[in-house]
Design an enzyme around this catalytic site. Structure first.
Site, PDB file in Angstrom:
ATOM      1  N   LYS A   1       0.843  -1.203   0.000  1.00  0.00           N
ATOM      2  CA  LYS A   1       0.000   0.000   0.000  1.00  0.00           C
ATOM      3  C   LYS A   1       0.877   1.251   0.000  1.00  0.00           C
ATOM      4  O   LYS A   1       1.625   1.480   0.957  1.00  0.00           O
ATOM      5  CB  LYS A   1      -0.906   0.045   1.238  1.00  0.00           C
ATOM      6  CG  LYS A   1      -1.936   1.172   1.130  1.00  0.00           C
ATOM      7  CD  LYS A   1      -2.676   1.414   2.430  1.00  0.00           C
ATOM      8  CE  LYS A   1      -1.926   2.303   3.376  1.00  0.00           C
ATOM      9  NZ  LYS A   1      -1.647   3.668   2.872  1.00  0.00           N
TER      10      LYS A   1
ATOM     11  N   GLU B   1      10.567   0.486   9.793  1.00  0.00           N
ATOM     12  CA  GLU B   1      11.529   1.552   9.455  1.00  0.00           C
ATOM     13  C   GLU B   1      10.824   2.866   9.745  1.00  0.00           C
ATOM     14  O   GLU B   1       9.990   3.313   8.961  1.00  0.00           O
ATOM     15  CB  GLU B   1      11.913   1.474   7.975  1.00  0.00           C
ATOM     16  CG  GLU B   1      12.650   0.221   7.594  1.00  0.00           C
ATOM     17  CD  GLU B   1      14.041   0.147   8.174  1.00  0.00           C
ATOM     18  OE1 GLU B   1      14.598   1.192   8.576  1.00  0.00           O
ATOM     19  OE2 GLU B   1      14.573  -0.969   8.246  1.00  0.00           O
TER      20      GLU B   1
ATOM     21  N   CYS C   1      14.159  10.485   6.484  1.00  0.00           N
ATOM     22  CA  CYS C   1      14.340   9.997   7.854  1.00  0.00           C
ATOM     23  C   CYS C   1      15.796  10.080   8.307  1.00  0.00           C
ATOM     24  O   CYS C   1      16.070  10.016   9.498  1.00  0.00           O
ATOM     25  CB  CYS C   1      13.820   8.574   7.969  1.00  0.00           C
ATOM     26  SG  CYS C   1      14.454   7.521   6.673  1.00  0.00           S
TER      27      CYS C   1
ATOM     28  N   GLU D   1      10.614  14.968  15.426  1.00  0.00           N
ATOM     29  CA  GLU D   1      10.949  14.976  14.008  1.00  0.00           C
ATOM     30  C   GLU D   1      10.172  16.085  13.300  1.00  0.00           C
ATOM     31  O   GLU D   1       8.942  16.088  13.328  1.00  0.00           O
ATOM     32  CB  GLU D   1      10.581  13.611  13.427  1.00  0.00           C
ATOM     33  CG  GLU D   1      11.144  13.362  12.069  1.00  0.00           C
ATOM     34  CD  GLU D   1      10.763  11.982  11.548  1.00  0.00           C
ATOM     35  OE1 GLU D   1       9.641  11.525  11.818  1.00  0.00           O
ATOM     36  OE2 GLU D   1      11.594  11.385  10.861  1.00  0.00           O
TER      37      GLU D   1
END
Ligand code: NAD
Ligand code: BTL
Length: 481
Positions: free
Chosen positions: A177, A255, A289, A385
């Site tokens: 997906k 991840e 990331c 983040e």
């Protein structure tokens, strides 16, 4: 206005609409305009995709590594041959600069698919032997089963490759997906992969793509068919996937986010460090990331470093897909723009915006290259983040404090150290608690080396033989002799 494109799921070798006809708008982040719709898949669509993969799995599991390699090599060739079309699709859907997408993504993607084509034939295990008198033991490495794979929006096509290539190389069948904001390039990859499967007369259900949102992802992970769930995405999503998968003890591969520290010592080549860090911090609008987002600089060079980094930021250009000398395009979506702007609006009084700190234009989701100094370790922008073109700078006094600051966040994906002192670089690479430590560089990746984090950045590796092995299981066969 051009006609809306209708994107469709790819199940068992066919493009199909969602069973109940529900759709989501797909937006071009350069303009903020809807240019396509994609299926909002529900339980019936997930069932269909899983059934397709379940039928294909035993056939594909029993294929030889040579056949798997042939499939992947042909997919790599087809991706290379259709590179321009894939780049067009990715750029429309993400707003990334066309030339950089071609040079920095297509080449590595093709190489990564070819790496896993080779890996398919090089599975390793312990030597068969007599570990008990009268018994011979053998280790079989087998595919895990059907894999439910969920991808993010920051590198839609490359993250799709990182998911399907090791899974298929190891003999698994895939239901993947893409993110609801960036389904287009993954569906083009599906067309390409489906074409190669057909040409080689291999089972169509080896690779399926269904579009949808978080709920679609949850339905996939909680479905009874997959034996493994893999996600690249936020920590929040990763935790939810792990919870969903725990209900029937599926294998999980996570991840997740990052907050990479970039430790610059007083003996570093400052000009080189500033150039490398600004590119690694602003590339893809910082939506990476591993982005060089959290700079820690020795106090003796701090002020000069900040001045040089602010100048580098001011010289960095954001703009449209085909504009010249642009390093990065818009943020991916309106929410992301709001999120990045929010971090800057909430900065504490002791922080200083050295460059940028504002939206660019009023059309699309562009944000200026931004540098913020004067921050404390427990500030929100240091601990969380941002996932935008924002580099923070903090001061440290000695190696111990640099390590404490670097490790003092919940993320642990990537880091870098900038110094000419080899022993110090080696000490730092041991002490930094991150899945990757770069020395005098930041951000390059190679297919042969593992990518993946510790702590809240997740577990399981992408790329490399480690990533490949994550898509296999080990069986002990013992026979009396
Ligand atoms: N570690 C890595 O390799 C890596 C790579 C790229 C992005 N990321 C991280 O991803 C984040 C940005 O991507 P995003 O905003 O698309 O992340 P996100 O977490 O919102 O979504 C990622 C994907 O997961 C799906 N999803 C969300 N919740 C789910 C659930 N409960 N069950 C199943 N699927 C679910 C989404 O639909 C999407 O396809 C950042 O935090 C970034 O650091 C990590
Ligand atoms: C995996 N990587 C580094 C390409 C993108 C992460 O966001």
């Amino acid at each position: 206005m051009s006609e809306l494109r209708t994107l469709r799921n790819y199940v068992n070798g066919e493009f199909v609409d969602a069973a109940d006809g529900r759709t989501l708008d797909v937006i071009d982040p350069t303009t903020g305009e809807v240019y396509a719709t994609s299926p909002l898949s529900g339980p019936a669509d997930v069932d269909a995709a899983m059934a397709s993969a379940a039928v294909a799995f035993p056939l594909w599991r029993d294929s030889t590594p040579s056949v798997r390699q042939k499939l992947l090599l042909k997919i790599a060739d087809a991706v290379e041959a259709r590179a321009d079309e894939i780049v067009d699709t990715e750029c429309r859907n993400t707003g990334k600069p066309r030339s950089l997408t071609l040079s920095e993504e297509i080449g590595p993607m093709v190489d990564q698919i070819r790496f896993f084509a080779g890996a398919a034939r090089l599975l390793e295990g312990k030597a068969a032997g007599e570990y008990m008198d009268g018994m011979t033991s053998i280790v079989r490495r087998e595919p895990v089963g059907v894999c439910a794979q969920v991808a993010p929006w920051n590198y839609p096509m490359m993250m799709a490759v990182w998911k399907f290539a090791p899974a298929i190389a190891a003999g698994n069948a895939v239901v993947l997906k893409p993110s609801d904001t960036t389904p287009a390039s993954t569906l083009l990859l599906a067309e390409i992969i489906g074409g190669v499967l057909k040409e080689l007369e291999l089972p169509a259900g080896v690779f399926n793509v269904i579009c949808g949102d978080r709920e679609t992802g949850r339905l996939m992970v909680e479905h009874r068919t997959p034996a493994m769930a893999s996600i690249t995405g936020s920590v929040r999503a990763g935790i939810q996937v792990a919870e969903s998968a725990s209900k029937d003890v599926k294998r999980v591969h996570l991840e997740l986010g990052g907050k990479a520290p970039v430790v610059v010592f007083e003996d570093a080549d400052i000009a080189e460090a500033v150039e490398g860090i600004s590119v690694a911090g602003f590339f893809n609008a910082g939506q990476d990331c591993t982005a060089a987002t959290r700079v820690l600089v020795h106090e003796s060079i701090h002020d000069d470093f900040v001045t040089a980094l602010a100048k580098a930021a001011a010289d960095t250009k954001t703009g449209g897909v085909d504009e010249e000398d642009v390093l990065y395009g818009p943020l991916n979506n309106a929410n992301q723009l709001k999120q990045v702007a929010g971090f800057i609006e909430r900065l504490p009084a002791h922080a200083k915006v050295e460059a940028g700190g504002h939206r660019v234009g009023e059309v699309g989701y562009f944000y200026a290259p931004t540098v913020v100094s004067g921050l404390n370790q427990d500030d929100e922008i240091i601990q969380n983040e941002v996932f935008g073109p924002v580099i923070t700078v903090q001061k440290f006094t000695d190696e111990d404090q640099a390590v404490d600051y670097a490790n003092g966040v919940e993320f642990a994906l990537a880091s870098s150290v900038w110094t000419k002192d080899h022993a110090r670089a080696m000490r730092m690479s041991r002490r930094l608690d991150f899945g990757c430590v770069w020395i005098n560089t930041h951000i390059p990746l190679v297919a042969e080396m593992p990518h993946g984090g510790f702590k809240k950045s997740g577990y399981g590796k992408d790329l490399s033989s480690y990533g490949f092995e994550d898509y296999t299981r080990v069986k002990h066969v013992m026979t009396a002799i």
